[in-house]
Motif scaffolding. Structure first.
Motif, short mmCIF file in Angstrom:
data_model
loop_
_atom_site.label_atom_id
_atom_site.label_comp_id
_atom_site.label_asym_id
_atom_site.label_seq_id
_atom_site.Cartn_x
_atom_site.Cartn_y
_atom_site.Cartn_z
N CYS A 73 80.53 80.37 74.72
CA CYS A 73 81.26 80.69 73.49
C CYS A 73 82.71 80.30 73.67
N ASN A 74 83.46 80.35 72.59
CA ASN A 74 84.87 79.97 72.64
C ASN A 74 85.76 81.14 73.03
N THR A 75 85.59 82.27 72.31
CA THR A 75 86.46 83.43 72.51
C THR A 75 85.72 84.70 72.10
N VAL A 76 86.31 85.86 72.49
CA VAL A 76 85.78 87.15 72.06
C VAL A 76 86.99 88.03 71.74
N PHE A 77 87.01 88.65 70.55
CA PHE A 77 88.20 89.42 70.15
C PHE A 77 87.87 90.35 68.99
N ASN A 78 88.82 91.13 68.54
CA ASN A 78 88.72 91.97 67.33
C ASN A 78 87.39 92.72 67.20
N ALA A 79 87.20 93.73 68.05
CA ALA A 79 85.94 94.46 68.07
C ALA A 79 86.02 95.78 67.31
N GLY A 80 84.95 96.11 66.59
CA GLY A 80 84.79 97.46 66.05
C GLY A 80 84.45 98.37 67.21
N ALA A 81 84.86 99.67 67.13
CA ALA A 81 84.63 100.59 68.26
C ALA A 81 84.16 101.93 67.73
N VAL A 82 83.22 102.54 68.48
CA VAL A 82 82.73 103.86 68.06
C VAL A 82 82.14 104.58 69.26
N LYS A 83 82.19 105.91 69.24
CA LYS A 83 81.51 106.72 70.26
C LYS A 83 80.14 107.03 69.70
N TYR A 84 79.10 106.76 70.48
CA TYR A 84 77.72 106.94 70.02
C TYR A 84 77.02 107.77 71.09
N GLY A 85 76.90 109.09 70.85
CA GLY A 85 76.42 109.98 71.91
C GLY A 85 77.41 109.91 73.05
N LYS A 86 76.89 109.62 74.26
CA LYS A 86 77.79 109.54 75.43
C LYS A 86 78.35 108.14 75.61
N GLU A 87 77.91 107.22 74.77
CA GLU A 87 78.31 105.83 74.97
C GLU A 87 79.49 105.41 74.11
N TYR A 88 80.23 104.46 74.64
CA TYR A 88 81.24 103.75 73.86
C TYR A 88 80.61 102.43 73.45
N LEU A 89 80.65 102.15 72.16
CA LEU A 89 80.09 100.89 71.70
C LEU A 89 81.19 100.03 71.11
N LEU A 90 81.14 98.75 71.43
CA LEU A 90 82.03 97.79 70.77
C LEU A 90 81.15 96.76 70.07
N LEU A 91 81.52 96.47 68.85
CA LEU A 91 80.86 95.36 68.14
C LEU A 91 81.85 94.20 68.23
N LEU A 92 81.53 93.29 69.16
CA LEU A 92 82.48 92.22 69.49
C LEU A 92 82.40 91.10 68.48
N ARG A 93 83.54 90.59 68.10
CA ARG A 93 83.55 89.33 67.34
C ARG A 93 83.58 88.20 68.37
#
Ligand code: BMA
Length: 311
Positions: free
Chosen positions: A30-50
């Motif tokens: 891929c070229n790059t990864v940036f600007n992620a959505g973030a949320v706590k889901y139970g005990k986990e941290y989730l990022l939705l990466l662009r």
């Protein structure tokens, strides 16, 4: 050039291990990864990466962590430009900048659908971060940076967004009975000529509810002879009437300074789509740096609130 600054300038403290995710962490070219959505889901941290592919289109990849710093990254995108109408026409150039809002038993995701017509706001939902369902395109082209409030107020869903109103751009607020149809739009916070957020502003992380009001971590843009500088600031809006601005940080809370913020596909960019408030009052702000990698910085909620209420 890592040294302790004599006069620390940023309210927010960068994690020493930044960047926490870069291109080499993504399990496909891929070229790059940036600007992620973030949320706590139970005990986990989730990022939705662009993730921007080599073609130049963005898609979303899910990353999971138990500490908020070390992430395991999904093998394949969970959302890519859609093949199905009405989305396909408006996502031809990809999907960008997801912002996740926990809402009752589900999670809403506002993102930018990008096509030759320009950016427009789209909405998806998930219950489990395994299946993602697109709900609707929820603005005309020329609008982006949508951040949904985590609860209804006076029975209405509420969002901040950023319509293009010419060379500058302000944060607006809109209301909806059902998340699909939006109206009663009005300007909520304007650019500040002469300041670091003089040219454009846009909502960053979805609003965080605090005892002092709705806290919005936003980006502010200033044009220079050598291009734009994207910084973060914060603002506080009235709990019952979130179109009412209560206060706003005079100085940025985070400005590009480190090499990974200064150098990349788009230099001098700090851009957030998600922050997580911990039970102990710490806020983790996830941000895209130079449109090239992902970083995290922390601060105390109280310090952000004080910076909004300085005067
Ligand atoms: C904005 C958005 C962001 C990007 C920023 C800096 O307009 O497109 O996705 O991070 O510009 O390039």
């Amino acid at each position: 050039m890592h040294h302790l600054h004599k006069y620390p300038q940023d309210l927010v403290k960068r994690f020493e291990g930044n960047p926490i995710i870069d291109r080499d962490d993504i399990p496909f070219a891929c070229n790059t990864v940036f600007n992620a959505g973030a949320v706590k889901y139970g005990k986990e941290y989730l990022l939705l990466l662009r993730v921007e592919t080599l073609e130049g289109k963005s898609c979303f990849v899910l990353a999971r962590s138990y500490d908020g710093y070390n992430f395991e990254i999904g093998k394949n995108p969970v959302m890519e430009a859609s093949n199905e109408e009405p989305f396909a026409t408006y996502e031809k150039r990809g999907v960008e900048d997801p912002r996740i809002t926990p809402f009752e038993d589900k999670y809403y995701i506002f993102y930018t659908a990008y096509s030759k017509y320009g950016p427009r706001i789209a909405l998806a939902e998930t219950y489990n971060f395994e299946n993602f369902k697109r709900l609707a395109l929820v603005s005309q082209p020329g609008n982006k940076d949508a951040a949904l409030f985590p609860e209804r107020i006076n029975n209405l869903f509420i969002r901040f967004d950023r319509p293009s109103t010419g060379p500058t751009g302000d944060i607006w607020i809109s209301y909806s009975p059902d998340t699909i149809y939006w109206g009663r739009s009005k300007v909520a916070m304007e650019i500040r000529p002469g300041f670091w957020d003089s040219d454009k502003i846009g909502a960053g992380a979805p609003p965080i509810k605090t005892e002092k009001g709705w806290l919005e971590i936003y980006h502010g843009v200033k044009g220079t002879g050598a291009g734009r500088i994207y910084r973060l600031g914060c603002a506080l809006f009235d709990l019952d009437n979130p179109s009412k601005l209560i206060g706003r940080s005079k100085i940025p809370i985070l400005s590009p300074k480190e090499y990974y913020e200064r150098t990349g596909d788009v230099p001098n960019v700090i851009f957030t789509c998600g922050a997580i408030l911990e039970d102990d009052g710490e806020v983790k702000i996830y941000y895209g740096a130079a449109d090239t990698c992902i970083c995290v910085a922390t601060c105390q909620l109280q310090d952000l609130l004080s910076s909004c209420l300085h005067h």
